[in-house]
Enzyme design. Structure first.
Site, short mmCIF file in Angstrom:
data_model
loop_
_atom_site.label_atom_id
_atom_site.label_comp_id
_atom_site.label_asym_id
_atom_site.label_seq_id
_atom_site.Cartn_x
_atom_site.Cartn_y
_atom_site.Cartn_z
CD GLU A 144 45.75 -10.00 -11.53
OE1 GLU A 144 46.29 -9.30 -10.67
OE2 GLU A 144 45.02 -9.51 -12.44
CG ASP B 15 46.28 -4.22 -16.56
OD1 ASP B 15 47.11 -5.12 -16.77
OD2 ASP B 15 45.74 -4.03 -15.46
#
Length: 305
Positions: free
Chosen positions: A140, A253
């Site tokens: 990301e 995450d």
């Protein structure tokens, strides 16, 4: 205590909760709105820090109010932020998130500053990487930041955990330096072309990923747990934990941050995966991303049941 360097994204999460997710072209009325810290890198750093790891964050933020909030968040979570770059030329990233009553979500991420994280800015964190037990990276940020993080970790012989999310192709040389790849089902399919639906297809995908040069593969399967294929061993399913989901945003995450922590503290990869499953399950029982991350005592309590 594990020492972990996280190289990745930080964005501010703008979350609206609603009865159902909108279809294309549809407007739905939301019931509540929250704003808070997020981004895959930021979330994973919080997950590991709350479990007790010594975490250093490497990212890039804008010189704006969202960036100021990022620094306050790192300080509150006891995350080292000396390698967080600040730029006046781009806004801090933001994620627009919709969450329905079943806990499912839709997300649009605008990376902003963290999408411009450069190889030179990652290089500034060389000392932190050299002193780490694990280096945790996602996709990301810019690909040059990912490549430099993996290169430096390899130079210092530090194991890399690469969470290929959101998935996009990376140079083959990157995979050859990865100790642990942690795709979910969708990302594993993007990497291999194998649709992951059960243990057999997970094993097929994991073996293909190993053929790319990755040592160990952990495919996360949501509430089903994860599939672990260690180098030279038979694959095995590590069961998930049954909970009532409130918000599934950030569960991956939570898993990755916890995995990095427990790889440094547990006697086996299998035990690290089990506890990471617990941490991920706990995270979906409350709203938000970084704020929902589990603490060490919570994981310990569940693991002893």
């Amino acid at each position: 205590m594990a020492r972990i360097t996280v190289i990745g994204s930080y964005v501010t999460d703008l979350t609206g909760r609603t009865e159902k997710l909108p279809r294309p072209g549809e407007t739905v009325i939301g019931r509540s709105f929250t704003m808070g810290p997020g981004g895959k890198g930021g979330n994973q750093a919080v997950a590991a820090a709350r479990l007790g790891s010594d975490v250093t964050m490497v990212t890039k933020i804008g010189k704006d109010v969202f960036g100021e909030e990022a620094v306050r968040n790192f300080q509150a979570e006891k995350i080292r932020s000396e390698y967080v770059a600040v730029t006046p030329d781009a806004a801090t990233g933001a994620a627009i998130i919709a969450v329905d009553d079943q806990g499912e979500n839709m997300i649009v991420v605008t990376l902003g500053a963290c999408g411009t994280l450069s190889a030179d800015e990652v290089q500034q964190a060389d000392a932190a990487i050299a002193s780490s037990d694990y280096v945790l990276v996602q996709l990301e940020t810019s690909i040059e930041a990912v490549e430099e993080a993996v290169r430096l970790a390899g130079e210092h012989r530090k194991p890399v955990i690469l969470n290929p999310a959101p998935y996009h192709p990376v140079p083959e040389a990157v995979w050859q330096k990865v100790a642990y790849a942690t795709p979910n089902e969708t990302e594993a399919e993007g990497m291999t072309g194998v649709t992951v639906t059960d243990k057999e297809t997970a094993d097929h995908a994991a073996r293909r990923i190993q053929q790319m040069g990755v040592e160990n593969v952990i495919i996360t399967l949501g509430k089903k747990g994860c599939y672990l294929l260690e180098q030279g061993q038979e694959g095995r399913l590590i069961p998930g934990i049954e909970v009532d989901a409130v918000d599934t945003t950030g569960a991956g995450d939570a898993f990755n941050g916890a995995l990095a922590h427990y790889l440094g503290t547990e006697p086996s990869v299998e035990e690290a995966c089990y506890k990471a499953n617990v941490a991920a399950a706990l995270s979906v029982t409350r709203a938000g991303t970084a704020p929902s991350m589990a603490r060490a005592e919570e994981v310990a309590s569940w693991s002893n049941k």
